[in-house]
Design an enzyme around this catalytic site. Sequence first.
Site, PDB file in Angstrom:
ATOM      1  N   LYS A  51      15.660   5.932   6.321  1.00 56.81           N
ATOM      2  CA  LYS A  51      16.326   5.032   7.208  1.00 56.81           C
ATOM      3  C   LYS A  51      15.890   3.804   7.453  1.00 56.81           C
ATOM      4  CE  LYS A  51      18.932   5.421  11.465  1.00 56.81           C
ATOM      5  NZ  LYS A  51      19.301   6.416  12.869  1.00 56.81           N
ATOM      6  N   GLU A 105       4.583   7.821   5.392  1.00 55.52           N
ATOM      7  CA  GLU A 105       4.402   9.008   4.667  1.00 55.52           C
ATOM      8  C   GLU A 105       5.391   8.350   3.225  1.00 55.52           C
ATOM      9  OE1 GLU A 105       5.046   9.398   7.352  1.00 55.52           O
ATOM     10  OE2 GLU A 105       3.875  11.306   8.239  1.00 55.52           O
ATOM     11  N   GLY A 114      18.629  10.338  11.805  1.00 57.71           N
ATOM     12  CA  GLY A 114      17.853  11.189  10.595  1.00 57.71           C
ATOM     13  C   GLY A 114      18.258  12.500  10.194  1.00 57.71           C
ATOM     14  N   ARG A 115      18.432  13.524  11.420  1.00 52.21           N
ATOM     15  CA  ARG A 115      18.658  14.816  11.044  1.00 52.21           C
ATOM     16  C   ARG A 115      20.085  15.202  10.946  1.00 52.21           C
ATOM     17  NH1 ARG A 115      16.511  13.414  15.640  1.00 52.21           N
ATOM     18  NH2 ARG A 115      17.472  13.994  17.597  1.00 52.21           N
ATOM     19  N   GLU A 157      14.185  19.253  17.136  1.00 56.79           N
ATOM     20  CA  GLU A 157      14.158  17.688  17.402  1.00 56.79           C
ATOM     21  C   GLU A 157      15.286  17.082  18.248  1.00 56.79           C
ATOM     22  OE1 GLU A 157      13.635  15.434  13.807  1.00 56.79           O
ATOM     23  OE2 GLU A 157      13.522  13.555  14.790  1.00 56.79           O
ATOM     24  N   HIS A 210       9.853  42.815   5.745  1.00 59.74           N
ATOM     25  CA  HIS A 210       8.653  43.600   5.226  1.00 59.74           C
ATOM     26  C   HIS A 210       7.602  42.825   5.933  1.00 59.74           C
ATOM     27  CE1 HIS A 210      10.518  46.203   2.303  1.00 59.74           C
ATOM     28  NE2 HIS A 210      11.684  45.234   2.294  1.00 59.74           N
ATOM     29  N   LYS A 257       4.615   8.595  14.626  1.00 57.91           N
ATOM     30  CA  LYS A 257       4.491   7.525  13.481  1.00 57.91           C
ATOM     31  C   LYS A 257       3.474   6.553  13.836  1.00 57.91           C
ATOM     32  CE  LYS A 257       9.365   8.259  12.009  1.00 57.91           C
ATOM     33  NZ  LYS A 257      10.197   7.801  11.348  1.00 57.91           N
TER      34      LYS A 257
HETATM   35  C1  G6Q Z   1      15.231  12.744  12.475  1.00 60.95           C
HETATM   36  C2  G6Q Z   1      14.053  12.093  12.742  1.00 60.95           C
HETATM   37  C3  G6Q Z   1      12.953  12.039  11.560  1.00 60.95           C
HETATM   38  C4  G6Q Z   1      13.302  11.147  10.339  1.00 60.95           C
HETATM   39  C5  G6Q Z   1      11.980  10.856   9.630  1.00 60.95           C
HETATM   40  C6  G6Q Z   1      12.169  10.062   8.290  1.00 60.95           C
HETATM   41  O1  G6Q Z   1      16.135  12.681  13.155  1.00 60.95           O
HETATM   42  O2  G6Q Z   1      14.074  10.693  13.253  1.00 60.95           O
HETATM   43  O3  G6Q Z   1      12.866  13.263  10.771  1.00 60.95           O
HETATM   44  O4  G6Q Z   1      14.284  11.541   9.730  1.00 60.95           O
HETATM   45  O5  G6Q Z   1      10.916  10.575  10.374  1.00 60.95           O
HETATM   46  O6  G6Q Z   1      12.572   8.639   8.787  1.00 60.95           O
HETATM   47  P1  G6Q Z   1      13.077   7.447   7.851  1.00 60.95           P
HETATM   48  O7  G6Q Z   1      14.333   8.160   7.187  1.00 60.95           O
HETATM   49  O8  G6Q Z   1      13.329   6.334   8.742  1.00 60.95           O
HETATM   50  O9  G6Q Z   1      12.039   7.398   6.890  1.00 60.95           O
END
Ligand code: G6Q
Length: 556
Positions: A213, A219, A276-277, A362, A393, A521
């Site tokens: 996003k 990463e 994001g989620r 989250e 199990h 981050k």
């Molecule tokens: C989701 C969070 C988090 C995010 C990641 C990746 O709600 O904010 O999981 O999606 O940190 O972020 P980017 O899509 O900006 O790389």
Amino acid sequence: MPQPALNTTASFQALHAHYAAVKDLSLRELFAAPPSPPASSRFEQFSLKAAGLFLDYAKNNVTSETMAHLFALARERKVETQRQAMFAGAKINTTEHRAVLHTALRAPRLPALDLDGQHISADVHAVLQRIQTFTTALRSGAWLGYNGKPITDIVNIGIGGSDLGPKMVCQALRPYQRADLHLHFVSNVDGDDLDAVLQQVDPQTTLFVIASKTFTTAETMMNAHSARNWFLQNATGAQESDLRKHFVAVSTNVEGVTAFGIDAANMFPFWDWVGGRYSVWSSIGLSVALAVGFDQFSEFLAGAHAMDQHFQSAPLEQNMPVILALLGIWYRNFFDYRSVSIAPYHQDLGNFPSYLQQLEMESNGKRVTLDGRAVDAATCPVIWGNVGTNGQHAYFQLLHQGTDITPVDFIATLTASHHLPGHQAALLANCFAQSEALMRGKHADEVQAEMQAKGMPPEQIAALLPHRTFPGNRPSNTILMEALTPANLGALIALYEHKVFVQGLIWDVNSFDQWGVELGKVLASNILNELTAAPVPQGHDSSTNGLIAMARTALS
Ligand code: G6Q
């Protein structure tokens, strides 16, 4: 208008009084009691259908009075008006001053849904059109790699919300995928993650989807740069200009994407009002559309939309996400149960528990209210789980006989997509047997009679009895669907999204920000500099200084 503190509300106080009156009623007793007319059984009374899903919530420690109190709480916390506010695009993510409109991503063209002068629905459908064109081209073999070969492997590089959703959905829709198009997901900055995938793919026939996003997440950026270098080093005869055939981006950050070297024409946008989620419905779902085709992706969106319509229009008493949310509130805030286990009895839902872990923890892992006061009640429980029957199990021991009670959500499909005889009946038998055993338990007199019938000597019976006794009275929900279709999967995810939203309203937290994740981050980048830069840093505590020193030696 700030909400009053939860503990001071009339409905919460009424629930406290009610809890004291019913807390010792066991599930066995509740099943033995006559149902409230017109229902002919507890199962009929406490179950409902919506958007292709069936929810049995009869195995919960509730009476009809409990539910009435919980619905009153939902009304007092303004669930009905807040629900409309979310769908209408109100800026309910107040700390980021953003609307929360993932529901618009899966809605048909809406005549008017404007946000700050933007026609949201038109934008959404324009991007969907581009996703359709691209996925159709790639899947038909019209989109070719730099030397004319069709794409055989897609590598989604993203993390968190830009990974968990598409990865979970691709796995869940495995039977809808084609054998000649392989999906891979890379998220971890640990190079082993990317390396393992790069060893399996051919640069001439691989497409990288860089999903971020912000297009700044460390990463993802590191993995994307490494993938780019790997492509240029390993794709025989490829030039920088050939990257456009092998790298596309999904992002809200056009400058970041173009600075990376991806053509804006190969970028699939989305918007800041998509968390994001909550983004698998946006172009973050590109990998899903590539994996299963645009028609199935549309079905997936339609299933979620059907759940949205149910959530938006059904009265609270017949509203599946609201019921699921309120049961969770009942256990967290009155019984003080601290975790919830998710048990999908479907191998292809293997990533669903970790998807929900992010969605719930989250969103509602928060400790202050919307206006910044400390929340005066416990919020999100720990969410965990794994597929049945495997969990049986292992950790199911704790579910049956541990000192903590953990409510379970069992999720199953009535039919399977495979044709192996016997497996589906065996799977369902296990699922239903577990929820029944958790509910009933096996009491001492029953265990004793069983051992006596086997002719065991009395002293052995006495010694074993406490170990072989199961208290039962452990609650669960069972969610069933006919099959794991794209539409049913969409509805299932939307069910939990709205559950999370309703719980956030009750606790009065912002379910749509994530300052704890944002903190992570920035923290690592400071230490990353110190791992390589001279002089030796001393500014941390002795533990952190010591660990940094060890890593500096190893890395030098
Ligand atoms: C989701 C969070 C988090 C995010 C990641 C990746 O709600 O904010 O999981 O999606 O940190 O972020 P980017 O899509 O900006 O790389």
